[in-house]
Design an enzyme around this catalytic site. Structure first.
Site, mmCIF file in Angstrom:
data_model
loop_
_atom_site.group_PDB
_atom_site.id
_atom_site.type_symbol
_atom_site.label_atom_id
_atom_site.label_comp_id
_atom_site.label_asym_id
_atom_site.label_seq_id
_atom_site.Cartn_x
_atom_site.Cartn_y
_atom_site.Cartn_z
ATOM 1 N N THR A 59 78.721 14.784 43.589
ATOM 2 C CA THR A 59 77.951 13.547 43.441
ATOM 3 C C THR A 59 77.077 13.659 42.200
ATOM 4 O O THR A 59 76.536 14.723 41.922
ATOM 5 C CB THR A 59 77.041 13.382 44.675
ATOM 6 O OG1 THR A 59 77.869 13.206 45.813
ATOM 7 C CG2 THR A 59 76.108 12.189 44.547
ATOM 8 N N ARG A 106 84.763 6.005 55.297
ATOM 9 C CA ARG A 106 83.570 6.843 55.487
ATOM 10 C C ARG A 106 82.553 6.552 54.373
ATOM 11 O O ARG A 106 82.892 6.428 53.205
ATOM 12 C CB ARG A 106 83.983 8.315 55.462
ATOM 13 C CG ARG A 106 82.831 9.311 55.564
ATOM 14 C CD ARG A 106 82.357 9.781 54.229
ATOM 15 N NE ARG A 106 81.336 10.816 54.313
ATOM 16 C CZ ARG A 106 80.593 11.213 53.278
ATOM 17 N NH1 ARG A 106 80.759 10.663 52.104
ATOM 18 N NH2 ARG A 106 79.691 12.145 53.430
ATOM 19 N N VAL A 107 81.280 6.423 54.748
ATOM 20 C CA VAL A 107 80.203 6.220 53.774
ATOM 21 C C VAL A 107 79.187 7.331 53.963
ATOM 22 O O VAL A 107 78.810 7.657 55.094
ATOM 23 C CB VAL A 107 79.534 4.838 53.984
ATOM 24 C CG1 VAL A 107 78.284 4.704 53.132
ATOM 25 C CG2 VAL A 107 80.518 3.721 53.660
ATOM 26 N N GLY A 108 78.745 7.924 52.865
ATOM 27 C CA GLY A 108 77.765 9.008 52.944
ATOM 28 C C GLY A 108 76.351 8.533 52.687
ATOM 29 O O GLY A 108 76.019 7.356 52.870
ATOM 30 N N ASP A 109 75.518 9.453 52.246
ATOM 31 C CA ASP A 109 74.093 9.144 52.030
ATOM 32 C C ASP A 109 73.832 8.347 50.763
ATOM 33 O O ASP A 109 72.812 7.638 50.659
ATOM 34 C CB ASP A 109 73.301 10.460 51.914
ATOM 35 C CG ASP A 109 73.807 11.304 50.737
ATOM 36 O OD1 ASP A 109 74.981 11.707 50.780
ATOM 37 O OD2 ASP A 109 73.036 11.530 49.784
ATOM 38 N N THR A 163 71.982 15.225 46.560
ATOM 39 C CA THR A 163 73.417 15.502 46.503
ATOM 40 C C THR A 163 73.721 16.495 47.616
ATOM 41 O O THR A 163 72.844 17.222 48.063
ATOM 42 C CB THR A 163 73.830 16.061 45.129
ATOM 43 O OG1 THR A 163 75.214 16.405 45.167
ATOM 44 C CG2 THR A 163 73.017 17.280 44.730
ATOM 45 N N GLY A 164 74.970 16.511 48.067
ATOM 46 C CA GLY A 164 75.331 17.417 49.157
ATOM 47 C C GLY A 164 76.122 16.671 50.211
ATOM 48 O O GLY A 164 76.672 15.594 49.947
ATOM 49 N N GLY A 181 76.673 14.271 52.922
ATOM 50 C CA GLY A 181 75.893 13.094 53.280
ATOM 51 C C GLY A 181 75.536 12.979 54.744
ATOM 52 O O GLY A 181 74.474 12.445 55.085
HETATM 53 N N1 GLY Z 1 76.412 13.088 49.028
HETATM 54 C C1 GLY Z 1 77.594 12.370 48.887
HETATM 55 C C2 GLY Z 1 78.299 12.071 50.135
HETATM 56 O O1 GLY Z 1 78.120 12.755 51.122
HETATM 57 O O2 GLY Z 1 79.051 11.148 50.154
#
Ligand code: GLY
Length: 302
Positions: A161, A189-192, A212-213, A215
């Site tokens: 990211t 799928r949606v992350g942070d 970053t990491g 999510g």
């Molecule tokens: N940090 C990016 C994600 O998990 O999508």
């Protein structure tokens, strides 16, 4: 203009892989673009957007042209941006086929009354504003859903990211992030990254944070807002980030890194992963870019 000295930080992901020389050069180039804008009096949000655009366009990070594919072969990307003066924010999730999701997020912030647009209608929005499209759109495959589910584990510790935080000459902070997600993710799928308070947050009364990491963990502790709350309570950036990342590891065995900056240009780059590709520049000397900054390492017992 008041006397705040501008500063920009950028990251290209945190995980188990060290930075490549190409990524190192790109982060340096991106920091130069962002800093020169700040130096000329541009708002922090502009510097953040333009810095992230360099990384999205490079194809060398998990964002924009380099965004990861989901398990059905689709490339669905997330991005967000927030500025700290009026707490304005914009985000897109599961957007497809464009080069610069961060610019779509900025347009949501500036051209609509909304904060988050998702899926095909986010792509329609980007196309309405004639945002540049990727030349080779991802081709989706039909895969039985049960087979997709089986392939989602384990979660990979390789991410990329991209993100940035900045403080401008007026003492306003901004944060942004853009991603293709994580490896082996289900379609949709949606992350942070597009979630305000999770992947990014910015408030002139506290500071700006870009995460970053993985999510899933970052969402569960609303990491960016948690760090800003500590800044607002008087903690310095490094302690604010350390406290939250320690909680992330101790409570839910999460994996992440963070960029933090305050309106007074104090900053920190903190990660729990072995590496975090990141850097900063205040216009003096050369941009500082590397992959090991302040590392939080603690036992993972609950
Ligand atoms: N940090 C990016 C994600 O998990 O999508």
């Amino acid at each position: 203009m008041n006397g705040t000295a501008p500063l920009i930080l950028a990251h290209g992901g945190a995980g188990s892989r060290s930075i490549t020389s190409e990524q190192q050069e790109l982060l340096g180039a991106a920091l130069r673009v962002g800093y020169h804008l700040l130096d000329r009096g541009a708002p922090a949000a502009t510097a953040v957007e333009q810095t992230i655009r360099v990384l999205e366009r490079s194809g060398r990070f998990n964002a924009g042209l380099g965004a990861r594919l989901q398990l059905d072969g689709g490339r669905r990307m997330d991005a967000s941006i927030m500025e700290g003066k009026n707490l304005q924010a914009g985000a897109v999730a599961s957007i497809e086929d464009i080069v610069h999701p961060i610019t779509a997020a900025r347009l949501v912030m500036e051209e609509t009354n909304h904060v988050l647009l998702v899926g095909p209608m986010a792509t329609v929005f980007a196309n309405h504003f004639k945002l540049e499209r990727q030349r080779s759109p991802a081709l989706r495959r039909r895969v039985p859903y049960g087979a997709l589910l089986k392939r989602t584990k384990p979660i990979s510790s390789r991410h990329g990211t991209v993100g940035a935080v900045a403080v401008d000459r007026f003492g306003t902070v901004a944060a942004g992030a853009s991603t293709g997600g994580i490896a082996r993710m289900l379609p949709g799928r949606v992350g942070d990254t597009p979630l305000i308070g999770c992947g990014v947050y910015a408030d002139n009364r506290a500071g700006a944070v870009s995460m970053t990491g993985i999510g899933e963990g970052i969402i569960r502790i609303a990491a960016a807002k948690a760090i800003c709350d500590r800044l607002a309570g008087g903690a310095v950036p490094i302690d604010s980030a350390r406290q939250v990342l320690k909680m992330l590891v101790a409570r839910i065995q999460g994996s992440a890194g963070s960029l933090v900056v305050t309106p007074a240009a104090r900053f920190a780059i903190v990660h729990v992963t072995p590496y975090m590709a990141a850097g900063w520049w205040n216009g003096k000397g050369e941009p500082v870019v590397g992959d090991r900054f302040e590392r939080v390492s603690i036992p993972t017992s609950r």
